[in-house]
Design an enzyme around this catalytic site. Structure first.
Site, PDB file in Angstrom:
ATOM      1  N   CYS A 144     -10.421   2.213   9.395  1.00 40.65           N
ATOM      2  CA  CYS A 144      -9.799   2.372   8.084  1.00 40.65           C
ATOM      3  C   CYS A 144      -8.858   1.209   7.785  1.00 40.65           C
ATOM      4  CB  CYS A 144      -9.047   3.698   8.027  1.00 40.65           C
ATOM      5  SG  CYS A 144      -8.202   4.014   6.470  1.00 40.65           S
ATOM      6  N   CYS A 160      -7.133   9.101   8.986  1.00 41.36           N
ATOM      7  CA  CYS A 160      -6.720   8.207   7.913  1.00 41.36           C
ATOM      8  C   CYS A 160      -7.334   8.606   6.576  1.00 41.36           C
ATOM      9  CB  CYS A 160      -7.122   6.780   8.271  1.00 41.36           C
ATOM     10  SG  CYS A 160      -6.714   5.538   7.044  1.00 41.36           S
ATOM     11  N   GLY A 179       0.839  -1.187   0.000  1.00 41.37           N
ATOM     12  CA  GLY A 179       0.000   0.000   0.000  1.00 41.37           C
ATOM     13  C   GLY A 179       0.879   1.243   0.000  1.00 41.37           C
TER      14      GLY A 179
END
Length: 350
Positions: free
Chosen positions: A99, A191, A10
Site C-alpha cells: 500500500c 491499510c 496525505g
C-alpha cells in the site's frame, strides 16, 4: 527558516497526518492536504466518507487547500488483488508494505508532482534525511518496517515530520493546535481497509475447501477450512479432533497447498531440522543503503518482530540466526542499528 516548499500531505483524518500538516505549515511551507479514496468491498461498512470529512475539517482548520484523489482501481488491482492472489498461493503477504509503495508513494506522489509539489509527507513514524531511511524515535510506533519498498530516488521527495517525536507528544501538539483529532482513536487493521478479520475478508474471494490437519509424523489429528486461510505460527482456527483437554496447544508449522494439508506441532518451530540457523532467499529486493557482505546486521520478518542476527551473503541470500516460524511471502527488512539497509519478500527458506 528552511526553504519554502510546496508539500502535499496525505491526510487520513487522523491525528498523525493532521499534526504533520500543522508542523509543515508552521515552518512556512505551502501545504496541501490530500485525501486518497481507495477500494473497499461492498460488504464492509463504508468509512471513507467520514474520513474524508475529517480530512476536510483539518484542512479548513489549518487554512490549507484540500485535494481529493480517487485511487480505487490502483488499490483494488495493485494491493487487494495481490493480497488475495498471494494467499491463494499459500503465501502470507503484507498489504501495508505494498500500500505504501503503490498508493502513498506511488499514486499520491505522481498526483502531487503533477500539481507542482516538491515533496509528499505522511504521518509515518520513521525518519529520513533524504538519503537514508531510519527507524522512528518512538520504538513502540516505529513504522520503518512497512517502508522498505521506497527507492533511494523516492526518498529525496518524501518527508516524515513526526518521526522524531513520541506518540504522546504528537497528541499534545494536536491539542495545543486546536485540532479535533487530538483525541481521535488510531486506526487499526489493514491499510485503508481498517479493522477487518483477514479470514473473513479472504472468505469472500477464496472458496472454503476442507482439508486435513496432521502432526509432524503424518498422523491425521484434525481438519481445517482450506490452507490459504492460515498463517504459519497460528494456533487457532483449525480443529483438532483427537485432542483431550489436557493436551498442549498446536501451532501450524507448515502448509501443503497442493494437498490442502496443515502440519501442526506442539512447539512453534518451523522445522525440527533447523538448529538455529536458516538460509532465506528473497525476491523483489530493494536496497536503500550500501552494505558489506558477511557483516552482521539485524532483520525483522514481521512488524515489531524480534531483531534477528543476520548475515548478507548476496543481494538475495541471507543467513539468519533464528528458530522461529518464517512464512513465505512475508517482508524481511534488514537494519544496521536504526538505519534501514533494505528488504525483500521471503521466497524460500532452507
Amino acid at each position: 527558516m528552511k526553504k519554502r516548499k510546496k508539500i502535499f500531505v496525505g491526510l487520513s483524518g487522523g491525528v498523525d497526518s493532521s499534526v504533520v500538516a500543522y508542523l509543515l505549515k508552521k515552518e512556512g511551507h505551502d501545504v496541501h492536504g490530500v485525501f486518497v479514496k481507495t477500494w473497499s468491498p461492498d460488504w464492509l461498512p463504508c468509512t471513507w466518507v467520514d474520513e474524508k470529512r475529517d480530512a476536510m475539517r483539518v484542512c479548513a482548520h489549518l487554512g490549507i487547500p484540500f485535494h481529493f484523489l480517487d485511487a480505487e482501481q490502483e488499490y483494488k488491482q495493485g494491493v487487494a488483488q495481490y493480497m488475495i492472489d498471494e494467499y491463494k498461493a499459500g503465501r502470507t503477504p503484507n498489504p501495508d508494505v505494498l500500500c505504501n509503495r503503490v498508493i502513498k508513494f506511488g499514486v499520491m506522489w505522481e498526483y502531487a508532482r503533477s500539481h507542482g509539489a516538491d515533496a509528499v509527507a505522511t504521518g509515518h513514524y520513521a525518519r529520513t534525511d533524504g538519503d537514508t531511511l531510519m527507524r522512528g524515535v518512538d520504538a513502540s510506533k516505529d513504522q520503518s518496517y512497512f517502508l522498505w519498498m521506497i527507492t533511494r530516488g523516492e526518498l529525496q521527495h518524501i518527508m516524515f515530520p513526526i518521526g522524531d517525536l513520541p506518540k504522546g507528544e504528537v497528541r499534545k501538539i494536536a491539542e495545543r493546535a486546536g485540532l479535533f483529532t487530538a483525541t481521535k482513536k488510531d486506526s487499526q487493521g489493514i491499510c485503508f481497509l481498517g479493522d477487518v478479520d483477514m479470514r473473513q475478508f479472504l472468505s469472500h474471494y477464496i472458496e472454503q475447501v476442507p482439508g486435513l490437519v496432521v502432526d509432524t509424523l503424518g498422523k491425521v489429528i484434525g481438519e481445517h477450512d482450506g490452507v490459504w486461510f492460515y498463517t504459519l505460527g497460528e494456533r487457532h482456527g483449525f480443529r483438532i479432533t483427537t485432542q483431550s483437554t489436557s493436551d498442549p496447544r498446536y501451532y501450524i508449522v507448515s502448509k501443503d497447498v497442493e494437498r490442502n494439508t496443515l502440519v501442526v506441532d506442539t512447539q512453534p518451530l518451523m522445522s525440527t531440522e533447523h538448529t538455529g540457523q536458516i538460509t532465506v532467499i528473497l525476491r523483489d529486493t530493494n536496497y536503500l543503503s550500501s552494505y558489506d557482505l558477511h557483516n552482521s546486521y539485524t532483520s525483522q520478518i514481521r512488524y515489531h518482530g524480534e531483531l534477528i542476527p543476520t548475515t548478507i551473503v548476496s543481494d538475495t541470500e541471507l543467513v539468519l540466526e533464528y528458530r522461529g516460524v518464517t512464512a513465505l511471502g512475508q517482508s524481511l527488512v534488514i537494519y544496521d542499528g536504526d538505519r534501514v539497509i533494505g528488504g525483500g519478500i521471503i521466497d524460500q527458506v532452507r
